[in-house]
Design a protein around this motif. Structure first.
Motif, PDB file in Angstrom:
ATOM      1  N   MET A 125     -44.844 -29.237 -10.569  1.00 34.27           N
ATOM      2  CA  MET A 125     -44.571 -28.970  -9.972  1.00 34.27           C
ATOM      3  C   MET A 125     -43.306 -29.169  -9.186  1.00 34.27           C
ATOM      4  O   MET A 125     -41.746 -29.056  -9.667  1.00 34.27           O
ATOM      5  CB  MET A 125     -44.296 -28.306  -8.764  1.00 34.27           C
ATOM      6  N   LEU A 126     -42.725 -30.764  -8.549  1.00 38.47           N
ATOM      7  CA  LEU A 126     -41.566 -31.255  -8.178  1.00 38.47           C
ATOM      8  C   LEU A 126     -41.466 -32.143  -9.373  1.00 38.47           C
ATOM      9  O   LEU A 126     -40.141 -31.782  -9.038  1.00 38.47           O
ATOM     10  CB  LEU A 126     -42.221 -31.752  -6.907  1.00 38.47           C
ATOM     11  N   TYR A 127     -41.810 -32.600 -10.436  1.00 43.04           N
ATOM     12  CA  TYR A 127     -41.281 -33.596 -11.149  1.00 43.04           C
ATOM     13  C   TYR A 127     -41.252 -32.864 -12.230  1.00 43.04           C
ATOM     14  O   TYR A 127     -42.263 -33.537 -12.838  1.00 43.04           O
ATOM     15  CB  TYR A 127     -41.294 -34.978 -11.297  1.00 43.04           C
ATOM     16  N   GLU A 128     -40.628 -31.747 -12.993  1.00 44.57           N
ATOM     17  CA  GLU A 128     -40.954 -30.431 -14.429  1.00 44.57           C
ATOM     18  C   GLU A 128     -40.346 -31.304 -15.482  1.00 44.57           C
ATOM     19  O   GLU A 128     -40.557 -31.288 -16.443  1.00 44.57           O
ATOM     20  CB  GLU A 128     -39.955 -29.174 -14.032  1.00 44.57           C
ATOM     21  N   ASP A 129     -39.291 -32.576 -14.953  1.00 52.19           N
ATOM     22  CA  ASP A 129     -38.380 -33.590 -16.148  1.00 52.19           C
ATOM     23  C   ASP A 129     -39.546 -34.442 -16.644  1.00 52.19           C
ATOM     24  O   ASP A 129     -40.197 -34.928 -16.513  1.00 52.19           O
ATOM     25  CB  ASP A 129     -37.598 -34.243 -15.053  1.00 52.19           C
ATOM     26  N   LYS A 130     -39.368 -34.195 -17.971  1.00 50.19           N
ATOM     27  CA  LYS A 130     -40.418 -34.278 -18.591  1.00 50.19           C
ATOM     28  C   LYS A 130     -40.658 -35.969 -18.972  1.00 50.19           C
ATOM     29  O   LYS A 130     -41.613 -37.287 -19.327  1.00 50.19           O
ATOM     30  CB  LYS A 130     -40.678 -34.066 -20.383  1.00 50.19           C
ATOM     31  N   GLN A 131     -39.285 -36.401 -18.997  1.00 50.00           N
ATOM     32  CA  GLN A 131     -38.832 -38.317 -18.875  1.00 50.00           C
ATOM     33  C   GLN A 131     -39.977 -38.402 -17.583  1.00 50.00           C
ATOM     34  O   GLN A 131     -39.357 -39.994 -17.804  1.00 50.00           O
ATOM     35  CB  GLN A 131     -37.330 -38.360 -19.016  1.00 50.00           C
ATOM     36  N   ARG A 132     -40.204 -37.835 -16.737  1.00 55.05           N
ATOM     37  CA  ARG A 132     -40.492 -38.462 -15.212  1.00 55.05           C
ATOM     38  C   ARG A 132     -41.483 -38.686 -14.712  1.00 55.05           C
ATOM     39  O   ARG A 132     -42.508 -39.397 -14.572  1.00 55.05           O
ATOM     40  CB  ARG A 132     -39.332 -38.042 -14.388  1.00 55.05           C
ATOM     41  N   GLN A 133     -42.267 -37.395 -15.130  1.00 53.43           N
ATOM     42  CA  GLN A 133     -43.474 -37.701 -14.854  1.00 53.43           C
ATOM     43  C   GLN A 133     -44.712 -38.697 -15.278  1.00 53.43           C
ATOM     44  O   GLN A 133     -45.373 -39.356 -14.741  1.00 53.43           O
ATOM     45  CB  GLN A 133     -44.174 -36.184 -16.239  1.00 53.43           C
TER      46      GLN A 133
END
Length: 509
Positions: free
Chosen positions: A371-379
């Protein structure tokens, strides 16, 4: 396989008859060291699907070395497993989260932002992430049940009963020190035949190869070609640095105590509680039933994480922490007696309740990070740091195995309380809309004939700093005229556009 090895190699007669000429008396300690120490330096991440395939292959390698047990086969394979733990779990967590996001795009394909491949509204993926992570952990915890099959169907008939193995045991539970002090060094009343061992190992090899085939054939790509980050193009230095640079985000800093406790609690249940309370009280022959009750309870109770669809997201984590806190306090005052089957029902109940807390803890953490990190590049980097801290916790549990039980329980309870307070403070900051700081991810630098990128990428630069660039300069650069500072950037930008043509700006994004 590791559980069966530990039991077989513990038996003094088995070691002398089969491995006395090989010097394998302390092979288990070296294998455990390799498995528990290596993950703290294992941060390599080669991609989602292929990392899954490679990691499962390493587990198959570990099983295969048992056909030829030597130092130079068992120890290196254990080290390889340790190196694969963090990348494996990072890949699995990231893959499940990406599948939830892709399923949202599939289910809402008519929406404008999906058709134009734009970023979804904040929180749009949440319900799908909750559902996918709940199903995954519900199935994952069944591995604690499957891991007992060699004990149920093979090894159990070779074990002495508790009147023999617990003959010299004096203290169990909270008064125990180390692991099973006084436990008999002969636990097998007869030695298993080599052909039977080969049969069990062959079954495990078949399961490992089947897992590799399932990943290879059924698992698709986690990203579109335009979304995939070429990690090699951003440099190996950034691959190792970016997970730790994400710790600048206060949300991740406030959660790392929960990451550590998540590693503490599972390994404590499998070693500290199961051995010092369970086996010490009702015998080695009942260990499989204790772990089975834990696995079944965790698998079933994972469904409670679906409450995040209707209740605040804090509920599962705090509920799991409350259950574990009550159990830790109870274990602190509980001293079961050795050779006492009357304690069995209470041991199974504690294992089941611990499974309830574990399922809420692990599923809740994975959902929260999604939820907190929806950015696909950061997961990739977020889940890497999560499971790296878990590996650190596993290493600490390995080191404290010789401590008194009260010291272990105190460390667990103190870490849990600190984790809950830190998490609540994080939620308070989020509600207050306090901005968080994230490192800038360098753009992929693909090689092009006749051209190369001239602009400098700085992964230390945050997104907010990038927006403010050009508006004001740092104090150390304040003396240089602004027109002189902008000229190099302008030349770099022109070279970049010449290299990529009209599509240069879009590809860079």
């Amino acid at each position: 396989m590791l559980q069966m090895q530990l039991i077989l190699h513990y038996d003094e007669t088995y070691r002398e008859v089969k491995y006395s000429n090989l010097g394998l008396q302390n092979i288990d300690s070296k294998m455990l060291m390799g498995i528990n120490v290596t993950p703290i330096v294992a941060l390599l991440f080669f991609g989602t699907k292929w990392m899954l395939f490679l990691a499962v292959g390493i587990y198959a390698l570990f099983v295969s070395t048992n056909y030829w047990e030597r130092y130079y086969t068992l120890v290196p394979s254990a080290v390889a497993i340790g190196a694969a733990i963090v990348p494996l779990w990072t890949s699995m967590s990231n893959y499940i989260t990406r599948m939830a996001q892709k399923y949202y795009e599939y289910a809402n394909y008519k929406m404008e932002h999906v058709q134009e491949q734009k970023r979804a509204p904040r929180g749009a993926y949440n319900s799908y992430i909750i559902g996918f992570q709940t199903v995954f952990y519900g199935l994952f915890y069944l591995c604690f049940v499957c891991a007992q099959f060699p004990m149920f169907f093979f090894l159990r008939s070779y074990l002495y009963d508790m009147n023999h193995t617990l003959y010299n045991v004096q203290h169990c539970g909270t008064k125990s020190h180390g692991i099973l002090t006084g436990f008999n060094t002969t636990v097998l009343h007869k030695l298993p035949r080599s052909s039977e061992l080969i049969t069990v190992e062959s079954v495990l090899m078949a399961v490992a190869f089947l897992s590799m085939l399932l990943v290879l054939i059924l698992c698709g790509s986690a990203y579109r070609p335009t979304e995939e980050i070429d990690l090699r193009s951003i440099g190996w230095g950034n691959i190792f640095q970016l997970p730790f640079k994400h710790m600048r985000d206060y949300r991740l800093r406030h959660l790392f105590l929960f990451f550590i406790y998540s590693g503490f609690e599972v390994l404590f249940l499998c070693t500290g509680f199961t051995l010092s309370y369970g086996v010490c009280s009702i015998g080695l022959e009942h260990m499989a039933y204790i772990l089975t009750s834990y696995g079944l309870s965790s698998a079933v109770c994972s469904i409670f994480t679906l409450s995040m669809l209707w209740l605040p997201r804090q509920v599962p984590l705090l509920a799991g922490a409350f259950v574990h806190a009550v159990l830790l306090i109870a274990l602190f005052f509980w001293e079961p007696r050795a050779c006492n089957l009357a304690e069995a029902s209470m041991l199974y109940l504690v294992a089941a309740l611990w499974g309830l807390g574990s399922s809420l803890n692990k599923t809740g953490l994975s959902v929260l990070l999604g939820m907190l990190y929806e950015d696909k590049q950061r997961q990739d980097f977020i889940f890497t740091i999560y499971h790296w801290w878990q590996a650190m916790a596993i290493f600490v549990v390995y080191l404290w195995s010789g401590l008194p039980m009260k010291a272990k329980l105190s460390i667990l309870l103190g870490t849990l309380i600190a984790a809950v307070l830190s998490y609540l403070w994080m939620e308070h900051k989020v509600v207050k809309l306090i901005p968080h700081r994230l490192p800038k991810i360098p753009k992929p630098r693909h090689k092009m004939r006749g051209y190369r990128y001239l602009e400098d990428e700085n992964s230390d630069e945050t997104d907010s700093e990038k927006e403010d660039e050009g508006k004001e300069s740092d104090s150390s650069e304040g003396e240089a005229p602004m027109d002189q500072q902008d000229q190099p950037r302008h030349r770099n930008r022109c070279a970049y556009e010449q290299a990529l043509g009209e599509e240069g700006g879009d590809n860079a994004g």
